[in-house]
Design a protein around this motif. Structure first.
Motif, short mmCIF file in Angstrom:
data_model
loop_
_atom_site.label_atom_id
_atom_site.label_comp_id
_atom_site.label_asym_id
_atom_site.label_seq_id
_atom_site.Cartn_x
_atom_site.Cartn_y
_atom_site.Cartn_z
N SER A 72 16.65 37.36 33.90
CA SER A 72 15.92 36.80 32.77
C SER A 72 16.13 37.66 31.52
CB SER A 72 14.44 36.67 33.13
OG SER A 72 13.70 35.99 32.14
N ALA A 131 19.21 33.68 36.26
CA ALA A 131 18.19 32.99 35.46
C ALA A 131 18.23 33.53 34.04
CB ALA A 131 16.79 33.16 36.07
N SER A 132 19.43 33.63 33.50
CA SER A 132 19.61 34.27 32.21
C SER A 132 20.92 33.81 31.58
CB SER A 132 19.61 35.79 32.38
OG SER A 132 19.58 36.45 31.14
N GLY A 161 13.48 27.98 24.70
CA GLY A 161 13.13 29.34 25.06
C GLY A 161 12.64 30.15 23.86
N ASP A 183 16.14 25.34 33.47
CA ASP A 183 15.56 26.64 33.06
C ASP A 183 14.93 26.49 31.68
OD1 ASP A 183 15.43 29.37 31.84
OD2 ASP A 183 16.31 29.94 33.76
N HIS A 232 13.36 28.00 35.66
CA HIS A 232 13.53 29.44 35.48
C HIS A 232 13.20 30.21 36.76
CE1 HIS A 232 14.04 33.02 33.10
NE2 HIS A 232 12.82 33.46 33.37
#
Length: 266
Positions: A100, A124-125, A133, A220, A248
């Motif tokens: 992340s 997750a990034s 986001g 996500d 996410h």
């Protein structure tokens, strides 16, 4: 369960180490690393959770964030610290994974210090937040400024399974206990605001020479909407694995699949 060693890198950056193999994976923690106090018990808990998505028996070092940063809080300064930690404490070139928020830091490390990173995993990034986001980031900053606790409520909608969101909301009801575990409000704000000034460019992505895996959920809420695809397109030879319908929290809800992809890549 392997024993977990905790301590400080550079005298200020908390870490947890699992296993003794020299080819260990270096993992940069997600945002919980600065939202919660980096007490040894907390780092040990994060390390145990991390074991669920890593190949069995893998050694790793989980790196968190300076809880009381004195210098300018910027992604590039965080990357500089990680590079120094790799140079002085760990094996170089490193196998580096960022989760992340930590994935954006890891991208900077691989771009600014390409000789320090052999393999890169963004879990997750991506190299930056999506439009949605960024909206969530702005809300988190405002919540953190107004009332420290509410910043956690933003995560009560990030699971794919509704019952997990309900479970998180239930845990958030114990407000007093959670507030006692949270990091300093000023530090949380500074780390969140640092992401507003993220400036990874296409040239930075092209500068990454590490073999790269980008792994996350199709839906996500922070790094979706094409951001993972853009990162994979910019990094030469990057492998992209997008888990259909996942959010996410794909590393939690699809732990076995995440473990499989990481093991195959490593």
């Amino acid at each position: 369960m392997s024993s977990i060693e905790t301590g400080l890198f550079l005298g200020r950056i908390p870490f947890a180490k699992v296993g003794t193999r020299p080819e260990s994976l270096i993992v940069i923690n997600g945002g919980q690393g600065f939202m919660m106090k980096p007490e040894p018990s907390r780092l040990e808990k994060d390390a145990r959770r991390l074991k669920r998505i890593l190949p069995p028996g893998m050694s790793f070092v989980l790196i968190s964030y300076d809880p009381d940063p004195k210098d300018d809080v910027s992604l590039r300064n965080m990357a500089r610290d990680i590079s120094e930690i790799i140079d002085t404490n760990l094996n170089k070139p490193a196998r580096l994974m960022g989760i992340s928020y930590g994935g954006v830091v890891a991208t900077h490390v691989a771009a600014d210090y390409p000789d320090s990173v052999e393999k890169l995993i963004l879990l997750a990034s991506a190299h930056g937040f999506s439009a949605d986001g960024k909206k969530r980031l702005h809300r988190q900053i405002q919540f953190a400024k107004d009332e420290q606790f509410h910043v956690l409520e933003e995560f009560a909608t990030v699971f794919r399974r509704p019952w997990l969101n309900l479970l998180l909301r239930f845990r958030l009801m114990f407000k007093r206990r959670l507030i006692a575990r949270m990091g300093a409000q000023s530090s949380i704000v500074r780390y969140l605001e640092a992401m507003l000034h993220n400036n990874v460019t296409n040239e930075d992505l092209r500068n990454i020479s590490a073999r790269t895996l980008i792994l996350g959920g199709e839906r996500d809420q922070f790094f979706g909407s094409g951001m993972m695809e853009a990162a994979a397109s910019g990094i030469g030879g990057a492998k992209l694995m997008v888990l259909a319908e996942e959010t996410h929290m794909a590393p939690v809800e699809r732990a076995s699949d995440v473990r499989k992809h990481i093991q195959e890549f490593i």
